[in-house]
Design an enzyme around this catalytic site. Sequence first.
Site, short mmCIF file in Angstrom:
data_model
loop_
_atom_site.label_atom_id
_atom_site.label_comp_id
_atom_site.label_asym_id
_atom_site.label_seq_id
_atom_site.Cartn_x
_atom_site.Cartn_y
_atom_site.Cartn_z
CG HIS A 202 15.72 7.78 91.25
ND1 HIS A 202 16.46 6.82 91.88
CD2 HIS A 202 15.43 8.70 92.20
CE1 HIS A 202 16.61 7.13 93.15
NE2 HIS A 202 16.01 8.28 93.37
C1 UD1 Z 1 11.66 11.38 94.62
C2 UD1 Z 1 12.52 12.05 95.68
C3 UD1 Z 1 13.87 11.36 95.76
C4 UD1 Z 1 13.73 9.86 95.95
C5 UD1 Z 1 12.81 9.29 94.88
C6 UD1 Z 1 12.55 7.84 95.15
C7 UD1 Z 1 12.22 14.48 96.04
C8 UD1 Z 1 12.75 15.82 95.73
N1 UD1 Z 1 12.77 13.46 95.35
O1 UD1 Z 1 12.31 11.58 93.37
O2 UD1 Z 1 14.59 11.88 96.87
O3 UD1 Z 1 15.00 9.26 95.86
O4 UD1 Z 1 11.56 9.99 94.91
O5 UD1 Z 1 12.08 7.17 94.01
O6 UD1 Z 1 11.34 14.35 96.83
N2 UD1 Z 1 6.37 10.08 88.29
C9 UD1 Z 1 5.39 9.30 87.73
N3 UD1 Z 1 4.66 8.52 88.58
C10 UD1 Z 1 4.84 8.47 89.91
C11 UD1 Z 1 5.83 9.30 90.46
C12 UD1 Z 1 6.60 10.10 89.64
O7 UD1 Z 1 5.18 9.29 86.52
O8 UD1 Z 1 4.14 7.73 90.62
C13 UD1 Z 1 7.21 10.90 87.37
C14 UD1 Z 1 6.64 12.28 87.09
O9 UD1 Z 1 6.96 12.58 85.77
C15 UD1 Z 1 7.45 13.17 88.03
C16 UD1 Z 1 8.79 12.47 88.09
O10 UD1 Z 1 8.49 11.09 87.99
O11 UD1 Z 1 7.55 14.48 87.57
C17 UD1 Z 1 9.56 12.74 89.35
O12 UD1 Z 1 8.80 12.43 90.52
P1 UD1 Z 1 9.12 13.15 91.93
O13 UD1 Z 1 8.34 12.50 93.00
O14 UD1 Z 1 9.01 14.61 91.77
O15 UD1 Z 1 10.64 12.87 92.13
P2 UD1 Z 1 11.46 11.51 92.03
O16 UD1 Z 1 12.46 11.66 90.93
O17 UD1 Z 1 10.55 10.35 92.02
N1 UDP Z 2 12.86 -0.66 94.50
C1 UDP Z 2 11.76 -1.46 94.21
N2 UDP Z 2 11.45 -1.65 92.89
C2 UDP Z 2 12.18 -1.11 91.87
C3 UDP Z 2 13.30 -0.31 92.20
C4 UDP Z 2 13.62 -0.10 93.54
O1 UDP Z 2 11.09 -1.97 95.10
O2 UDP Z 2 11.82 -1.33 90.70
C5 UDP Z 2 13.16 -0.40 95.93
C6 UDP Z 2 14.55 -0.79 96.37
O3 UDP Z 2 14.54 -2.04 96.99
C7 UDP Z 2 14.94 0.29 97.37
C8 UDP Z 2 14.00 1.43 97.08
O4 UDP Z 2 13.07 0.99 96.12
O5 UDP Z 2 14.69 -0.11 98.68
C9 UDP Z 2 14.83 2.57 96.57
O6 UDP Z 2 14.06 3.53 96.06
P1 UDP Z 2 14.63 4.62 95.08
O7 UDP Z 2 15.84 4.12 94.40
O8 UDP Z 2 13.48 5.02 94.25
O9 UDP Z 2 14.95 5.82 96.09
P2 UDP Z 2 16.23 6.25 96.95
O10 UDP Z 2 16.62 5.11 97.82
O11 UDP Z 2 17.32 6.66 96.00
O12 UDP Z 2 15.73 7.41 97.71
#
Ligand code: UD1
Ligand code: UDP
Length: 353
Positions: A202
């Site tokens: 991601h």
């Molecule tokens: C965010 C965090 C990242 C973390 C990740 C965990 C920031 C800058 N980034 O990244 O540090 O590792 O969460 O997963 O805060 N979207 C959906 N549904 C949702 C959420 C997101 O469709 O419920 C899609 C949207 O298109 C959105 C994109 O995902 O624009 C990114 O979501 P966003 O929360 O901005 O950043 P993440 O990549 O999820």
């Molecule tokens: N995770 C989950 N379901 C999924 C993918 C990840 O529950 O389909 C959990 C995983 O166990 C981990 C956390 O989400 O603890 C990690 O989140 P993510 O990779 O989105 O964020 P990051 O750790 O990189 O900030």
Amino acid sequence: MKIVSVVGARPQFIMAAPVSREIRQHHEEILVHTGQHYDENMSDVFFEILDIARPNYNLGVGSASHGRQTADMMRGLEEVLEKENPNFLLVYGDTNSTLAGALVAAKMGIPLGHVEAGLRSFNRQMPEEVNRVVADHLSNLLFAPTETAVDNLTREGITRGVHMVGDVMYDVALQSAQAARSRDILSRLGLTRGEYLLVTLHRPQNVDDKETLSAIVEALVHAGRPVVFPVHPRTRKNLIAFDLYDRLQAKVKAIEPVDYLDFIALLMGSSKVVTDSGGVQKEAYFFGVPCVTLRDETEWIETLEDGWNALVGTETDEILDAIEKFNPEGTKSKSFGDGHAAEKIGRILDKFV
Ligand code: UD1
Ligand code: UDP
């Protein structure tokens, strides 16, 4: 004390689960969900599975550019804090929800605590690095998961209020392993224990660029073994936009994000993990699963030191080589605490005046 806890993204729900339980033993907790993650499988499922209290407020900010998203969170949070007048505010990790919470608390003169303080990738291109640095420099209490994190803070001149408590994600992993073992997700997906790869992706630098994402997809479709890939919504959107989704799906079980227990079950059953996630690199280490990390650096250097994690970047051949040959052996000697990090945080908060 009256403590406001701010969460918003998937890993923060997981981290908050044990801490919230501890806080509620001796304090009043007001849980604020910024709404950064909002799909049911990115948000609600974690509250149910990990038995987290319902948020008192959901700011409903949703997805937007960094500036707009953070600003919307700050506006919403300021209103909540004016109304609730808490004694303390707690933020987790390194997302925009962390940044917004830290900035608003600092501006309003509310003491701030940061869970997972002191992490550094030393790459300021990552939005998370900016968020962590700001949160750490504004915090009164810094709950560090590892000695490396404490050292990083020391190098930046932060020594007051630093507590090495261990990693709350290790607490959750230990507490959840047994429940995860009784999940039937492997049989539902037709997977055989020890014979498949688990993939998560991601990071914007990997999934927002068509060439990079294509190179990763090529590696996954040529892996020569079953691959299961719970696809983050950011990644799904880009796979579709870059016309890569059909190619991926022809060879890979691309599924919706799964709940935490199903994820741990998939992880424990896999032969190797391929990921760019921070949390997943650690969970692979906790459960002794070799991890191939599609990045050039990591905050979690402990996972590298005993050779259980390989940083391979995003070139197709490098990824395939690691999928084929990376085979760590030996012990895992690095500490992420004793599984009681949340209790330690609770006791430190009890003494905070
Ligand atoms: C965010 C965090 C990242 C973390 C990740 C965990 C920031 C800058 N980034 O990244 O540090 O590792 O969460 O997963 O805060 N979207 C959906 N549904 C949702 C959420 C997101 O469709 O419920 C899609 C949207 O298109 C959105 C994109 O995902 O624009 C990114 O979501 P966003 O929360 O901005 O950043 P993440 O990549 O999820
Ligand atoms: N995770 C989950 N379901 C999924 C993918 C990840 O529950 O389909 C959990 C995983 O166990 C981990 C956390 O989400 O603890 C990690 O989140 P993510 O990779 O989105 O964020 P990051 O750790 O990189 O900030």
